[in-house]
Write a protein that holds these residues in place. Structure first.
Motif, PDB file in Angstrom:
ATOM      1  N   ASP A 209      40.855  39.724  44.851  1.00 58.14           N
ATOM      2  CA  ASP A 209      39.578  39.225  45.356  1.00 58.14           C
ATOM      3  C   ASP A 209      38.960  40.300  46.235  1.00 58.14           C
ATOM      4  O   ASP A 209      39.459  40.592  47.326  1.00 58.14           O
TER       5      ASP A 209
ATOM      6  N   ASP B 279      27.929  40.683  47.335  1.00 57.38           N
ATOM      7  CA  ASP B 279      28.157  40.924  45.908  1.00 57.38           C
ATOM      8  C   ASP B 279      29.654  40.959  45.589  1.00 57.38           C
ATOM      9  O   ASP B 279      30.107  41.693  44.729  1.00 57.38           O
TER      10      ASP B 279
ATOM     11  N   THR C 281      40.212  46.303  40.130  1.00 53.58           N
ATOM     12  CA  THR C 281      38.824  45.879  40.185  1.00 53.58           C
ATOM     13  C   THR C 281      38.136  46.166  38.867  1.00 53.58           C
ATOM     14  O   THR C 281      38.598  46.974  38.066  1.00 53.58           O
TER      15      THR C 281
ATOM     16  N   THR D  74      28.273  34.154  46.364  1.00 51.53           N
ATOM     17  CA  THR D  74      27.576  35.263  45.707  1.00 51.53           C
ATOM     18  C   THR D  74      26.416  34.734  44.871  1.00 51.53           C
ATOM     19  O   THR D  74      25.322  35.301  44.869  1.00 51.53           O
TER      20      THR D  74
ATOM     21  N   GLU E 262      32.537  35.677  40.053  1.00 48.73           N
ATOM     22  CA  GLU E 262      31.622  35.760  41.185  1.00 48.73           C
ATOM     23  C   GLU E 262      31.669  34.421  41.898  1.00 48.73           C
ATOM     24  O   GLU E 262      31.249  33.405  41.345  1.00 48.73           O
TER      25      GLU E 262
ATOM     26  N   ARG F 193      36.156  38.142  35.149  1.00 46.70           N
ATOM     27  CA  ARG F 193      35.432  38.634  36.321  1.00 46.70           C
ATOM     28  C   ARG F 193      34.776  37.417  36.954  1.00 46.70           C
ATOM     29  O   ARG F 193      34.015  36.696  36.306  1.00 46.70           O
TER      30      ARG F 193
ATOM     31  N   GLU G 202      33.305  40.116  44.188  1.00 51.01           N
ATOM     32  CA  GLU G 202      33.791  39.677  42.894  1.00 51.01           C
ATOM     33  C   GLU G 202      35.306  39.676  42.922  1.00 51.01           C
ATOM     34  O   GLU G 202      35.930  40.340  43.750  1.00 51.01           O
TER      35      GLU G 202
ATOM     36  N   ARG H  20      30.577  32.027  38.737  1.00 50.12           N
ATOM     37  CA  ARG H  20      30.179  32.642  37.470  1.00 50.12           C
ATOM     38  C   ARG H  20      31.394  33.386  36.957  1.00 50.12           C
ATOM     39  O   ARG H  20      32.006  34.184  37.683  1.00 50.12           O
TER      40      ARG H  20
END
Length: 197
Positions: free
Chosen positions: A76, A59, A12, A53, A49, A47, A61, A97
């Motif tokens: 994920d 939230d 992560t 989200t 999104e 990263r 990501e 994003r």
């Protein structure tokens, strides 16, 4: 139990070095950021999104790590899915994003080392994201062409998207969630009548 191994630690964002931000953008598809990473020979990570989200959902990501622009690991956080399952969870979530971060190769050396058992579940085929997320044949071929020889047929080189689409219950659940989200947004924005039309 004495024979049990601890669960692998997902790659992560919170566990990765921050890196240098190369670009950040909202993309309508996955092909653009994946192609840019390949063109840049980016070592680091993306990263991601997902669309829900961006619309004010959770939230969640996702992370895709790269070596010289070639994907290595995927996780994920929204679905707590790793490897090919993470790609399946991300499929169809555009717009997304995407932030691209550059890291020195040694910062990812342990994670990317094929001898590191803890990261094995997170491994994806080099062309997996281009195939399963972008559905871009030319990008698939470009990625395969520059992937290291020992990774061209990496573990997990199967069609994760096809596996996802074959799961009718999961597909219907995604559709139902999307309908519910659309109806909630329409009600919030006073567009219920238009949605009905």
């Amino acid at each position: 139990m004495s024979g049990e191994r601890p669960a692998p630690t997902p790659p992560t964002v919170g566990r990765l070095p921050r890196g240098d931000l190369v670009r950040a953008r909202v993309a309508t598809d996955f092909e653009t950021p994946l192609a840019a990473a390949l063109d840049d020979e980016l070592t680091g990570y993306l990263r991601v999104e997902p669309g829900e989200t961006l619309l004010g959902g959770d939230d969640a990501e996702a992370v895709i790590t790269l070596a010289d622009g070639v994907p290595v690991l995927a996780y994920d956080g929204g679905d707590d899915a790793d490897g090919p399952a993470a790609l399946a969870a991300l499929a169809g979530t555009a717009p997304v994003r995407v932030e691209s971060y550059r890291l020195p190769a040694d910062a990812l050396a342990t994670l990317h080392d094929p001898a590191t058992d803890a990261t094995a579940p997170f491994r994806v085929a080099p062309a997996g994201p281009a195939r399963d997320l972008a559905d871009a044949d030319a990008l698939v071929e470009r990625t395969r062409a520059v992937a290291p020889d020992d990774r061209r047929e990496a573990a997990g080189d199967h069609d994760a998207l096809a596996a996802f689409l074959a799961d009718e219950d999961r597909v219907e659940a995604v559709r139902a969630d999307a309908r519910a989200e659309a109806e909630a947004r329409a009600a919030e924005w006073g567009l219920t009548d238009q949605l009905g039309e």
